[in-house]
Design a protein around this motif. Sequence first.
Motif, PDB file in Angstrom:
ATOM      1  N   ILE A 258       0.843  -1.195   0.000  1.00 22.63           N
ATOM      2  CA  ILE A 258       0.000   0.000   0.000  1.00 22.63           C
ATOM      3  C   ILE A 258       0.882   1.250   0.000  1.00 22.63           C
ATOM      4  O   ILE A 258       0.658   2.201  -0.759  1.00 22.63           O
ATOM      5  CB  ILE A 258      -0.942   0.007   1.224  1.00 22.63           C
ATOM      6  N   GLY A 259       1.911   1.241   0.833  1.00 25.15           N
ATOM      7  CA  GLY A 259       2.819   2.376   0.879  1.00 25.15           C
ATOM      8  C   GLY A 259       3.573   2.572  -0.422  1.00 25.15           C
ATOM      9  O   GLY A 259       3.713   3.699  -0.913  1.00 25.15           O
ATOM     10  N   SER A 260       4.043   1.478  -1.008  1.00 26.75           N
ATOM     11  CA  SER A 260       4.772   1.565  -2.274  1.00 26.75           C
ATOM     12  C   SER A 260       3.861   2.040  -3.400  1.00 26.75           C
ATOM     13  O   SER A 260       4.294   2.791  -4.278  1.00 26.75           O
ATOM     14  CB  SER A 260       5.368   0.201  -2.631  1.00 26.75           C
ATOM     15  N   ALA A 261       2.611   1.612  -3.378  1.00 22.51           N
ATOM     16  CA  ALA A 261       1.654   2.064  -4.390  1.00 22.51           C
ATOM     17  C   ALA A 261       1.394   3.563  -4.248  1.00 22.51           C
ATOM     18  O   ALA A 261       1.300   4.289  -5.248  1.00 22.51           O
ATOM     19  CB  ALA A 261       0.348   1.291  -4.264  1.00 22.51           C
ATOM     20  N   ALA A 262       1.304   4.050  -3.008  1.00 24.63           N
ATOM     21  CA  ALA A 262       1.109   5.484  -2.782  1.00 24.63           C
ATOM     22  C   ALA A 262       2.288   6.283  -3.320  1.00 24.63           C
ATOM     23  O   ALA A 262       2.113   7.349  -3.921  1.00 24.63           O
ATOM     24  CB  ALA A 262       0.914   5.748  -1.293  1.00 24.63           C
ATOM     25  N   ARG A 263       3.483   5.763  -3.123  1.00 22.52           N
ATOM     26  CA  ARG A 263       4.677   6.439  -3.647  1.00 22.52           C
ATOM     27  C   ARG A 263       4.650   6.476  -5.174  1.00 22.52           C
ATOM     28  O   ARG A 263       4.957   7.497  -5.788  1.00 22.52           O
ATOM     29  CB  ARG A 263       5.924   5.714  -3.152  1.00 22.52           C
ATOM     30  N   ALA A 264       4.269   5.353  -5.797  1.00 22.98           N
ATOM     31  CA  ALA A 264       4.170   5.303  -7.257  1.00 22.98           C
ATOM     32  C   ALA A 264       3.143   6.308  -7.760  1.00 22.98           C
ATOM     33  O   ALA A 264       3.359   6.989  -8.769  1.00 22.98           O
ATOM     34  CB  ALA A 264       3.791   3.882  -7.693  1.00 22.98           C
ATOM     35  N   MET A 265       2.033   6.424  -7.070  1.00 22.81           N
ATOM     36  CA  MET A 265       0.978   7.361  -7.451  1.00 22.81           C
ATOM     37  C   MET A 265       1.463   8.800  -7.415  1.00 22.81           C
ATOM     38  O   MET A 265       1.335   9.545  -8.382  1.00 22.81           O
ATOM     39  CB  MET A 265      -0.217   7.217  -6.507  1.00 22.81           C
ATOM     40  N   LYS A 266       2.009   9.185  -6.274  1.00 23.58           N
ATOM     41  CA  LYS A 266       2.398  10.588  -6.100  1.00 23.58           C
ATOM     42  C   LYS A 266       3.487  10.984  -7.084  1.00 23.58           C
ATOM     43  O   LYS A 266       3.528  12.134  -7.558  1.00 23.58           O
ATOM     44  CB  LYS A 266       2.840  10.843  -4.661  1.00 23.58           C
ATOM     45  N   THR A 267       4.383  10.057  -7.394  1.00 19.78           N
ATOM     46  CA  THR A 267       5.423  10.321  -8.377  1.00 19.78           C
ATOM     47  C   THR A 267       4.819  10.752  -9.708  1.00 19.78           C
ATOM     48  O   THR A 267       5.401  11.559 -10.442  1.00 19.78           O
ATOM     49  CB  THR A 267       6.290   9.061  -8.581  1.00 19.78           C
ATOM     50  N   MET A 268       3.629  10.238 -10.028  1.00 24.30           N
ATOM     51  CA  MET A 268       2.976  10.549 -11.292  1.00 24.30           C
ATOM     52  C   MET A 268       1.777  11.492 -11.121  1.00 24.30           C
ATOM     53  O   MET A 268       0.899  11.560 -11.978  1.00 24.30           O
ATOM     54  CB  MET A 268       2.533   9.247 -11.973  1.00 24.30           C
ATOM     55  N   GLY A 269       1.739  12.197 -10.011  1.00 27.07           N
ATOM     56  CA  GLY A 269       0.752  13.260  -9.841  1.00 27.07           C
ATOM     57  C   GLY A 269      -0.615  12.832  -9.370  1.00 27.07           C
ATOM     58  O   GLY A 269      -1.543  13.646  -9.336  1.00 27.07           O
ATOM     59  N   LEU A 270      -0.791  11.568  -8.990  1.00 23.08           N
ATOM     60  CA  LEU A 270      -2.090  11.090  -8.516  1.00 23.08           C
ATOM     61  C   LEU A 270      -2.105  11.058  -6.996  1.00 23.08           C
ATOM     62  O   LEU A 270      -1.114  10.701  -6.362  1.00 23.08           O
ATOM     63  CB  LEU A 270      -2.407   9.702  -9.068  1.00 23.08           C
ATOM     64  N   THR A 271      -3.242  11.406  -6.425  1.00 23.12           N
ATOM     65  CA  THR A 271      -3.332  11.499  -4.966  1.00 23.12           C
ATOM     66  C   THR A 271      -4.557  10.804  -4.373  1.00 23.12           C
ATOM     67  O   THR A 271      -4.676  10.714  -3.159  1.00 23.12           O
ATOM     68  CB  THR A 271      -3.388  12.975  -4.535  1.00 23.12           C
ATOM     69  N   ARG A 272      -5.462  10.315  -5.220  1.00 28.67           N
ATOM     70  CA  ARG A 272      -6.714   9.714  -4.735  1.00 28.67           C
ATOM     71  C   ARG A 272      -6.560   8.205  -4.614  1.00 28.67           C
ATOM     72  O   ARG A 272      -6.538   7.484  -5.600  1.00 28.67           O
ATOM     73  CB  ARG A 272      -7.870  10.052  -5.675  1.00 28.67           C
ATOM     74  N   LEU A 273      -6.439   7.731  -3.369  1.00 26.24           N
ATOM     75  CA  LEU A 273      -6.262   6.304  -3.100  1.00 26.24           C
ATOM     76  C   LEU A 273      -7.475   5.764  -2.340  1.00 26.24           C
ATOM     77  O   LEU A 273      -7.865   6.313  -1.317  1.00 26.24           O
ATOM     78  CB  LEU A 273      -4.988   6.082  -2.288  1.00 26.24           C
ATOM     79  N   TYR A 274      -8.047   4.677  -2.871  1.00 27.14           N
ATOM     80  CA  TYR A 274      -9.156   3.981  -2.213  1.00 27.14           C
ATOM     81  C   TYR A 274      -8.696   2.577  -1.845  1.00 27.14           C
ATOM     82  O   TYR A 274      -8.099   1.877  -2.668  1.00 27.14           O
ATOM     83  CB  TYR A 274     -10.377   3.900  -3.126  1.00 27.14           C
ATOM     84  N   LEU A 275      -8.997   2.168  -0.627  1.00 24.75           N
ATOM     85  CA  LEU A 275      -8.614   0.844  -0.145  1.00 24.75           C
ATOM     86  C   LEU A 275      -9.873   0.064   0.219  1.00 24.75           C
ATOM     87  O   LEU A 275     -10.677   0.508   1.050  1.00 24.75           O
ATOM     88  CB  LEU A 275      -7.704   0.960   1.081  1.00 24.75           C
ATOM     89  N   VAL A 276     -10.039  -1.089  -0.421  1.00 24.77           N
ATOM     90  CA  VAL A 276     -11.196  -1.936  -0.153  1.00 24.77           C
ATOM     91  C   VAL A 276     -10.766  -3.050   0.795  1.00 24.77           C
ATOM     92  O   VAL A 276      -9.965  -3.916   0.440  1.00 24.77           O
ATOM     93  CB  VAL A 276     -11.759  -2.549  -1.447  1.00 24.77           C
ATOM     94  N   GLU A 277     -11.274  -3.002   1.996  1.00 26.50           N
ATOM     95  CA  GLU A 277     -10.986  -4.017   3.015  1.00 26.50           C
ATOM     96  C   GLU A 277      -9.492  -4.348   3.137  1.00 26.50           C
ATOM     97  O   GLU A 277      -9.078  -5.496   2.969  1.00 26.50           O
ATOM     98  CB  GLU A 277     -11.757  -5.299   2.729  1.00 26.50           C
ATOM     99  N   PRO A 278      -8.660  -3.374   3.405  1.00 27.06           N
ATOM    100  CA  PRO A 278      -7.234  -3.690   3.584  1.00 27.06           C
ATOM    101  C   PRO A 278      -7.032  -4.544   4.835  1.00 27.06           C
ATOM    102  O   PRO A 278      -7.695  -4.329   5.854  1.00 27.06           O
ATOM    103  CB  PRO A 278      -6.594  -2.310   3.739  1.00 27.06           C
ATOM    104  N   LYS A 279      -6.115  -5.496   4.756  1.00 25.27           N
ATOM    105  CA  LYS A 279      -5.886  -6.378   5.902  1.00 25.27           C
ATOM    106  C   LYS A 279      -5.294  -5.610   7.066  1.00 25.27           C
ATOM    107  O   LYS A 279      -5.683  -5.818   8.230  1.00 25.27           O
ATOM    108  CB  LYS A 279      -4.965  -7.528   5.487  1.00 25.27           C
ATOM    109  N   VAL A 280      -4.333  -4.703   6.765  1.00 28.02           N
ATOM    110  CA  VAL A 280      -3.706  -3.890   7.816  1.00 28.02           C
ATOM    111  C   VAL A 280      -3.580  -2.463   7.298  1.00 28.02           C
ATOM    112  O   VAL A 280      -2.866  -2.205   6.337  1.00 28.02           O
ATOM    113  CB  VAL A 280      -2.300  -4.429   8.188  1.00 28.02           C
ATOM    114  N   PHE A 281      -4.273  -1.550   7.934  1.00 29.45           N
ATOM    115  CA  PHE A 281      -4.176  -0.132   7.584  1.00 29.45           C
ATOM    116  C   PHE A 281      -4.928   0.686   8.629  1.00 29.45           C
ATOM    117  O   PHE A 281      -6.033   0.303   9.021  1.00 29.45           O
ATOM    118  CB  PHE A 281      -4.780   0.144   6.196  1.00 29.45           C
TER     119      PHE A 281
END
Length: 254
Positions: A26-49
């Motif tokens: 989840i953290g690595s995906a957030a980093r990938a997103m922000k690098t490309m200008g995206l900031t809207r993250l939705y998590l469906v039933e994350p096991k740990v968050f």
Amino acid sequence: MNKPQVPDFLKNIRIVLARPSHPGNIGSAARAMKTMGLTRLYLVEPKVFPSDEANALASGAVDVLERATVVSSLSEALSDVTVACALTSRRRELTTPLSTPRETTPELVARARDGELVALVFGNETFGLSIEEVEQCNRLVTIPGNPDYFSLNLAMAVQVMTYELFSHTGVGVEYLRADGEAATQGEVEGLCGHLEQAMEEIGYFRRRNSERLMRRMRTLFNRSGLLRDEIDILRGFFKQVQRAADGSLKRDED
């Protein structure tokens, strides 16, 4: 040149992670997103968050995690979007259009520019998206790769898709280019003349065709797109060579 601004319409594109089991992903995906200008993250039933591990791997994108929307179902994450792309690497017995990221992203960017909400849906790291989850999406996207070994992890897949999206925003890299003033043809010719003089003084033309050699050197310098400060560096070097050749340069002289 001033840094370009990230287009505001990218806020209309959300990344949806369905049932992620590893907080680091989840953290690595957030980093990938922000690098490309995206900031809207939705998590469906994350096991740990939330998670310290997610924060650590997000690096400078912890703000994306802090603003993430956690929902209990995929339908909730997609309730207000018009285009939902299911990322899958498995063959599906569905008639939903299947395309690559490069084929899909122009439409997604165009719709987001028009104010529509778009979602990219990624499945669980181990099992991917279920057939029920895929059926809630109206696009299927597959990242092409080696048919005999295809093993992108979750954050890698997010990075590929977000890069393809960003490549259609028109934001370039000109602001990163080094400043420099192009040399004029006269300055390049002056450089060639100086080089020819220095080569003559050190005896380089002995047993060599000076005219042919200098013709090639002119072609080289004209092709290279020299800057004015590069001309100055080279001519300074030629001058030092000449001083060394005629004995006017002392050994202890800087």
